[in-house]
Design a protein around this motif. Structure first.
Motif, mmCIF file in Angstrom:
data_model
loop_
_atom_site.group_PDB
_atom_site.id
_atom_site.type_symbol
_atom_site.label_atom_id
_atom_site.label_comp_id
_atom_site.label_asym_id
_atom_site.label_seq_id
_atom_site.Cartn_x
_atom_site.Cartn_y
_atom_site.Cartn_z
ATOM 1 N N THR A 114 0.808 -1.227 0.000
ATOM 2 C CA THR A 114 0.000 0.000 0.000
ATOM 3 C C THR A 114 0.837 1.273 0.000
ATOM 4 O O THR A 114 1.943 1.317 0.526
ATOM 5 C CB THR A 114 -0.953 0.047 1.216
ATOM 6 N N VAL A 115 0.229 2.293 -0.577
ATOM 7 C CA VAL A 115 0.729 3.663 -0.539
ATOM 8 C C VAL A 115 -0.419 4.509 -0.003
ATOM 9 O O VAL A 115 -1.560 4.341 -0.428
ATOM 10 C CB VAL A 115 1.148 4.149 -1.943
ATOM 11 N N ALA A 116 -0.113 5.391 0.934
ATOM 12 C CA ALA A 116 -1.143 6.266 1.499
ATOM 13 C C ALA A 116 -0.853 7.710 1.117
ATOM 14 O O ALA A 116 0.307 8.130 1.062
ATOM 15 C CB ALA A 116 -1.179 6.138 3.019
ATOM 16 N N VAL A 117 -1.907 8.454 0.860
ATOM 17 C CA VAL A 117 -1.819 9.886 0.612
ATOM 18 C C VAL A 117 -2.659 10.531 1.705
ATOM 19 O O VAL A 117 -3.853 10.231 1.823
ATOM 20 C CB VAL A 117 -2.356 10.261 -0.786
ATOM 21 N N GLU A 138 -3.176 0.667 -3.840
ATOM 22 C CA GLU A 138 -2.193 -0.391 -4.046
ATOM 23 C C GLU A 138 -0.848 0.221 -4.415
ATOM 24 O O GLU A 138 -0.790 1.190 -5.177
ATOM 25 C CB GLU A 138 -2.628 -1.312 -5.179
ATOM 26 N N ALA A 139 0.219 -0.367 -3.897
ATOM 27 C CA ALA A 139 1.563 0.144 -4.191
ATOM 28 C C ALA A 139 1.851 0.125 -5.685
ATOM 29 O O ALA A 139 2.505 1.036 -6.195
ATOM 30 C CB ALA A 139 2.610 -0.663 -3.435
ATOM 31 N N SER A 143 1.827 5.524 -8.930
ATOM 32 C CA SER A 143 1.908 6.661 -9.851
ATOM 33 C C SER A 143 0.641 7.510 -9.798
ATOM 34 O O SER A 143 0.669 8.682 -10.176
ATOM 35 C CB SER A 143 2.168 6.177 -11.273
ATOM 36 N N ARG A 144 -0.465 6.961 -9.307
ATOM 37 C CA ARG A 144 -1.721 7.702 -9.169
ATOM 38 C C ARG A 144 -1.715 8.657 -7.978
ATOM 39 O O ARG A 144 -2.576 9.527 -7.877
ATOM 40 C CB ARG A 144 -2.896 6.727 -8.967
#
Length: 171
Positions: A114-117, A138-139, A143-144
């Motif tokens: 995972t990537v969190a913003v 999702e990691a 790029s999103r």
């Protein structure tokens, strides 16, 4: 009160949306919206994590009182993944950047998948930070993350303004 803004953010992104608050040196997840196509999370409503462990936690830590920041930075920081920032000097620089930029991208800090913003929710437009709102993707879709900044900031602004109105008694 935050749920309508979170629902709008979910509709705009179709990703996991989470709201968290700080309690001492911990992060507590207080609300979450997840779709059936969203990445699976290790967090759930009511779960607690050390404040330095998650994207939303880092946002809350960046805006926490100095004694809370020092307590976290002086203690050993757990590495959840090989990407977790645990060096206090690097983390201090990261907290400074969070305060300047208002949006933090946490790349695989808590989970490899995972990537969190995340961004701070204030009480009013310029008041103290009372919570953090985050989008978890999702990691492999990292790029999103940049494109999620504006919808996240719109949701945070809406929640912050509503909190400010309520704090002033203008419900």
């Amino acid at each position: 009160m935050a749920l309508p803004f979170m629902q709008d953010l979910y509709e705009a992104t179709h990703e996991n949306i989470q709201l968290a608050v700080r309690e001492g040196t911990e992060l507590v997840f207080v609300e979450r919206i997840a779709g059936h196509r969203s990445v699976e999370l290790v967090t759930m409503v009511g779960s607690r994590f050390p404040i330095g462990s998650t994207g939303m936690g880092r946002v809350l830590l960046a805006h926490a009182p100095g004694d809370i920041q020092e307590a976290v930075l002086d203690a050993p920081l757990r590495a959840w993944t090989p990407h977790t920032v645990t060096d206090p000097r690097t983390l201090r620089a990261q907290l400074d950047r969070i305060r300047r930029e208002q949006v933090f991208v946490s790349d695989r800090q808590l989970s490899e998948t995972t990537v969190a913003v995340a961004a701070p929710v204030r009480i009013g437009r310029t008041g103290p930070v009372g919570a953090a709102l985050g989008i978890v993707i999702e990691a492999r879709s990292a790029s999103r993350a940049r494109g999620l900044r504006e919808p996240l900031l719109r949701a945070v602004q809406g929640i912050s303004e509503e909190l400010g109105r309520r704090a002033r008694g203008a419900v």
